[in-house]
Design a protein around this motif. Structure first.
Motif, PDB file in Angstrom:
ATOM      1  N   ALA A  95       1.140  14.243 -11.675  1.00 44.13           N
ATOM      2  CA  ALA A  95       1.791  14.554 -12.947  1.00 44.13           C
ATOM      3  C   ALA A  95       0.787  14.609 -14.096  1.00 44.13           C
ATOM      4  O   ALA A  95       0.942  15.399 -15.036  1.00 44.13           O
ATOM      5  CB  ALA A  95       2.869  13.511 -13.240  1.00 44.13           C
ATOM      6  N   ALA A  96      -0.257  13.774 -14.012  1.00 44.21           N
ATOM      7  CA  ALA A  96      -1.241  13.708 -15.090  1.00 44.21           C
ATOM      8  C   ALA A  96      -2.354  14.743 -14.939  1.00 44.21           C
ATOM      9  O   ALA A  96      -3.187  14.895 -15.834  1.00 44.21           O
ATOM     10  CB  ALA A  96      -1.849  12.306 -15.150  1.00 44.21           C
ATOM     11  N   GLY A  97      -2.378  15.442 -13.811  1.00 38.43           N
ATOM     12  CA  GLY A  97      -3.428  16.418 -13.582  1.00 38.43           C
ATOM     13  C   GLY A  97      -4.782  15.801 -13.252  1.00 38.43           C
ATOM     14  O   GLY A  97      -5.830  16.387 -13.541  1.00 38.43           O
ATOM     15  N   VAL A  98      -4.752  14.623 -12.636  1.00 40.74           N
ATOM     16  CA  VAL A  98      -5.999  13.962 -12.239  1.00 40.74           C
ATOM     17  C   VAL A  98      -6.768  14.860 -11.262  1.00 40.74           C
ATOM     18  O   VAL A  98      -6.180  15.459 -10.355  1.00 40.74           O
ATOM     19  CB  VAL A  98      -5.696  12.590 -11.585  1.00 40.74           C
ATOM     20  N   ARG A 113      -5.494  11.413   1.822  1.00 39.64           N
ATOM     21  CA  ARG A 113      -5.988  12.675   2.399  1.00 39.64           C
ATOM     22  C   ARG A 113      -4.955  13.788   2.299  1.00 39.64           C
ATOM     23  O   ARG A 113      -5.290  14.959   2.100  1.00 39.64           O
ATOM     24  CB  ARG A 113      -6.345  12.468   3.873  1.00 39.64           C
ATOM     25  N   ASN A 114      -3.692  13.432   2.468  1.00 40.04           N
ATOM     26  CA  ASN A 114      -2.630  14.432   2.519  1.00 40.04           C
ATOM     27  C   ASN A 114      -2.062  14.793   1.155  1.00 40.04           C
ATOM     28  O   ASN A 114      -1.152  15.617   1.068  1.00 40.04           O
ATOM     29  CB  ASN A 114      -1.496  13.943   3.427  1.00 40.04           C
ATOM     30  N   SER A 115      -2.578  14.197   0.103  1.00 47.65           N
ATOM     31  CA  SER A 115      -2.083  14.508  -1.240  1.00 47.65           C
ATOM     32  C   SER A 115      -2.802  15.744  -1.782  1.00 47.65           C
ATOM     33  O   SER A 115      -3.877  16.116  -1.297  1.00 47.65           O
ATOM     34  CB  SER A 115      -2.327  13.320  -2.175  1.00 47.65           C
ATOM     35  N   PRO A 116      -2.255  16.385  -2.803  1.00 48.03           N
ATOM     36  CA  PRO A 116      -2.909  17.567  -3.383  1.00 48.03           C
ATOM     37  C   PRO A 116      -4.088  17.227  -4.295  1.00 48.03           C
ATOM     38  O   PRO A 116      -4.795  18.127  -4.741  1.00 48.03           O
ATOM     39  CB  PRO A 116      -1.781  18.229  -4.176  1.00 48.03           C
ATOM     40  N   VAL A 117      -4.303  15.940  -4.573  1.00 44.92           N
ATOM     41  CA  VAL A 117      -5.387  15.540  -5.470  1.00 44.92           C
ATOM     42  C   VAL A 117      -6.696  15.440  -4.677  1.00 44.92           C
ATOM     43  O   VAL A 117      -6.749  14.758  -3.655  1.00 44.92           O
ATOM     44  CB  VAL A 117      -5.081  14.179  -6.134  1.00 44.92           C
ATOM     45  N   PRO A 118      -7.756  16.112  -5.100  1.00 42.57           N
ATOM     46  CA  PRO A 118      -9.053  15.974  -4.421  1.00 42.57           C
ATOM     47  C   PRO A 118      -9.449  14.501  -4.324  1.00 42.57           C
ATOM     48  O   PRO A 118      -9.256  13.738  -5.279  1.00 42.57           O
ATOM     49  CB  PRO A 118     -10.018  16.758  -5.328  1.00 42.57           C
ATOM     50  N   HIS A 119     -10.004  14.112  -3.186  1.00 40.61           N
ATOM     51  CA  HIS A 119     -10.181  12.684  -2.936  1.00 40.61           C
ATOM     52  C   HIS A 119     -11.570  12.318  -2.434  1.00 40.61           C
ATOM     53  O   HIS A 119     -12.318  13.165  -1.937  1.00 40.61           O
ATOM     54  CB  HIS A 119      -9.157  12.207  -1.901  1.00 40.61           C
ATOM     55  N   SER A 120     -11.873  11.039  -2.561  1.00 34.82           N
ATOM     56  CA  SER A 120     -13.036  10.414  -1.931  1.00 34.82           C
ATOM     57  C   SER A 120     -12.594   9.050  -1.423  1.00 34.82           C
ATOM     58  O   SER A 120     -11.890   8.320  -2.134  1.00 34.82           O
ATOM     59  CB  SER A 120     -14.189  10.226  -2.925  1.00 34.82           C
ATOM     60  N   ILE A 121     -12.991   8.710  -0.200  1.00 36.03           N
ATOM     61  CA  ILE A 121     -12.678   7.403   0.381  1.00 36.03           C
ATOM     62  C   ILE A 121     -13.980   6.626   0.545  1.00 36.03           C
ATOM     63  O   ILE A 121     -14.912   7.112   1.181  1.00 36.03           O
ATOM     64  CB  ILE A 121     -11.966   7.552   1.730  1.00 36.03           C
ATOM     65  N   PHE A 157       0.816  -1.207   0.000  1.00 39.91           N
ATOM     66  CA  PHE A 157       0.000   0.000   0.000  1.00 39.91           C
ATOM     67  C   PHE A 157       0.857   1.268   0.000  1.00 39.91           C
ATOM     68  O   PHE A 157       0.505   2.254  -0.655  1.00 39.91           O
ATOM     69  CB  PHE A 157      -0.971  -0.004   1.173  1.00 39.91           C
ATOM     70  N   ARG A 158       1.966   1.260   0.714  1.00 37.94           N
ATOM     71  CA  ARG A 158       2.832   2.438   0.694  1.00 37.94           C
ATOM     72  C   ARG A 158       3.402   2.674  -0.699  1.00 37.94           C
ATOM     73  O   ARG A 158       3.382   3.793  -1.222  1.00 37.94           O
ATOM     74  CB  ARG A 158       3.961   2.272   1.713  1.00 37.94           C
ATOM     75  N   THR A 159       3.919   1.605  -1.308  1.00 36.02           N
ATOM     76  CA  THR A 159       4.544   1.747  -2.623  1.00 36.02           C
ATOM     77  C   THR A 159       3.512   2.059  -3.694  1.00 36.02           C
ATOM     78  O   THR A 159       3.679   3.004  -4.484  1.00 36.02           O
ATOM     79  CB  THR A 159       5.303   0.464  -2.995  1.00 36.02           C
ATOM     80  N   ALA A 160       2.420   1.288  -3.726  1.00 38.19           N
ATOM     81  CA  ALA A 160       1.407   1.482  -4.759  1.00 38.19           C
ATOM     82  C   ALA A 160       0.752   2.863  -4.644  1.00 38.19           C
ATOM     83  O   ALA A 160       0.567   3.559  -5.652  1.00 38.19           O
ATOM     84  CB  ALA A 160       0.352   0.387  -4.663  1.00 38.19           C
ATOM     85  N   THR A 161       0.420   3.269  -3.421  1.00 34.19           N
ATOM     86  CA  THR A 161      -0.247   4.559  -3.249  1.00 34.19           C
ATOM     87  C   THR A 161       0.689   5.711  -3.583  1.00 34.19           C
ATOM     88  O   THR A 161       0.277   6.704  -4.211  1.00 34.19           O
ATOM     89  CB  THR A 161      -0.773   4.700  -1.811  1.00 34.19           C
ATOM     90  N   THR A 162       1.951   5.605  -3.192  1.00 36.42           N
ATOM     91  CA  THR A 162       2.930   6.631  -3.554  1.00 36.42           C
ATOM     92  C   THR A 162       3.035   6.766  -5.067  1.00 36.42           C
ATOM     93  O   THR A 162       3.011   7.880  -5.621  1.00 36.42           O
ATOM     94  CB  THR A 162       4.314   6.291  -2.970  1.00 36.42           C
ATOM     95  N   ASN A 163       3.146   5.636  -5.751  1.00 34.42           N
ATOM     96  CA  ASN A 163       3.277   5.672  -7.209  1.00 34.42           C
ATOM     97  C   ASN A 163       2.015   6.202  -7.887  1.00 34.42           C
ATOM     98  O   ASN A 163       2.091   7.000  -8.840  1.00 34.42           O
ATOM     99  CB  ASN A 163       3.598   4.272  -7.736  1.00 34.42           C
ATOM    100  N   LEU A 164       0.858   5.785  -7.406  1.00 39.32           N
ATOM    101  CA  LEU A 164      -0.396   6.252  -7.996  1.00 39.32           C
ATOM    102  C   LEU A 164      -0.583   7.751  -7.785  1.00 39.32           C
ATOM    103  O   LEU A 164      -0.989   8.477  -8.708  1.00 39.32           O
ATOM    104  CB  LEU A 164      -1.575   5.487  -7.398  1.00 39.32           C
ATOM    105  N   LEU A 165      -0.271   8.227  -6.581  1.00 40.45           N
ATOM    106  CA  LEU A 165      -0.415   9.648  -6.307  1.00 40.45           C
ATOM    107  C   LEU A 165       0.564  10.480  -7.130  1.00 40.45           C
ATOM    108  O   LEU A 165       0.208  11.540  -7.661  1.00 40.45           O
ATOM    109  CB  LEU A 165      -0.228   9.922  -4.816  1.00 40.45           C
ATOM    110  N   THR A 166       1.790  10.024  -7.234  1.00 39.89           N
ATOM    111  CA  THR A 166       2.794  10.740  -8.023  1.00 39.89           C
ATOM    112  C   THR A 166       2.355  10.846  -9.477  1.00 39.89           C
ATOM    113  O   THR A 166       2.434  11.916 -10.109  1.00 39.89           O
ATOM    114  CB  THR A 166       4.153  10.032  -7.934  1.00 39.89           C
ATOM    115  N   ALA A 167       1.886   9.716 -10.021  1.00 40.07           N
ATOM    116  CA  ALA A 167       1.440   9.713 -11.413  1.00 40.07           C
ATOM    117  C   ALA A 167       0.179  10.552 -11.583  1.00 40.07           C
ATOM    118  O   ALA A 167      -0.009  11.219 -12.616  1.00 40.07           O
ATOM    119  CB  ALA A 167       1.182   8.273 -11.867  1.00 40.07           C
TER     120      ALA A 167
END
Length: 252
Positions: free
Chosen positions: A85-88, A118-126, A72-82
């Motif tokens: 970058a993609a402007g999601v 929650r702490n990422s700059p991308v608007p979120h829903s859980i 979860f740490r690795t996958a979430t870090t990679n997904l958030l980074t991408a």
């Protein structure tokens, strides 16, 4: 609308893809089967290019401390980074009802995943779901001792994977919640009764023993830990209806 679905070939992911397409959405499946790896990042940036929404319904390959935390740490870090970058514009992640109370390695990893989102700059829903119907059957196998199955006699409101997928897809095509939506099944039952119903339906003569000390995937349970709040979205399929269906082995 273009939506990337990470974990697209899993039990929840495949259903979410179908529900999103029902909404007329362009879906980009993100999985190793489609040449995208959320751990190594191979193909991830390309898959998210042009996506407005990212849905993460991935799961760890095993519910252990090392596997869960690392995945979860690795996958979430990679997904958030991408995603950044993609402007999601919207990141939807699937989690678990009671994640903040279920103190085991796996559920701690899910809570860490939530915090990262929650702490990422991308608007979120859980979206937090109660135990899937399938997880009750898996729990029965894990909690078997000789000819007895030890299960905590606590309340639960298990939910079908179809109802969870409908909820995830609905959230994905809407505005970010910046918070949590809980999803649960229509019926409140005792966990030990659900286990006994599984055994009966499968023609298994093992005895279910109500045991307050029995664990749920490594976590101690209290009476209402597995129950959602009053505002939860309720699904339609009951546990009994699910058990009556033919057994289908699905990837994920």
């Amino acid at each position: 609308m273009r939506v990337a679905v990470a974990g697209a070939t899993g039990r929840i992911g495949s259903r979410t893809v179908a529900r999103l397409r029902d909404h007329g959405v362009e879906v980009v499946p993100v999985s190793r089967h489609h040449g995208v790896d959320v751990i190594t990042r191979d193909g991830l940036d390309e898959a998210l290019r042009g996506a407005e929404v990212l849905v993460d319904v991935t799961d760890a390959p095993a519910r252990t401390e090392e596997a869960g935390l690392q995945f979860f740490r690795t996958a979430t870090t990679n997904l958030l980074t991408a995603a950044v970058a993609a402007g999601v514009e919207h990141h939807v992640v699937l989690s678990t009802v009671g994640a903040n109370w279920l103190w085991s390695d796996y559920f701690r990893a899910k809570l860490i995943q939530e915090d990262m989102v929650r702490n990422s700059p991308v608007p979120h829903s859980i979206v937090r779901a109660t135990p899937f119907f399938e997880s009750i059957e898996v729990m029965v196998k894990k909690n078997t001792y000789y000819d007895r199955v030890h299960v905590a006699p606590v309340l639960a409101r298990p939910v079908s994977t179809d109802d969870v997928a409908v909820a995830v897809a609905h959230v994905a095509v809407g505005l970010p919640l910046f918070g949590i939506l809980e999803v649960a099944g229509p019926d409140v039952r005792h966990l030990d009764d659900l286990a006994a119903e599984v055994l009966t339906a499968r023609g298994d003569e093992r005895l279910v023993v109500p045991d307050p000390q029995a664990r749920y995937f490594g976590a101690e349970l209290r009476e209402r830990t597995l129950l959602p709040g009053a505002d939860a979205r309720l699904g339609h399929m009951s546990f009994t209806e699910w058990l009556a269906q033919p057994v289908v082995h699905t990837q994920g």
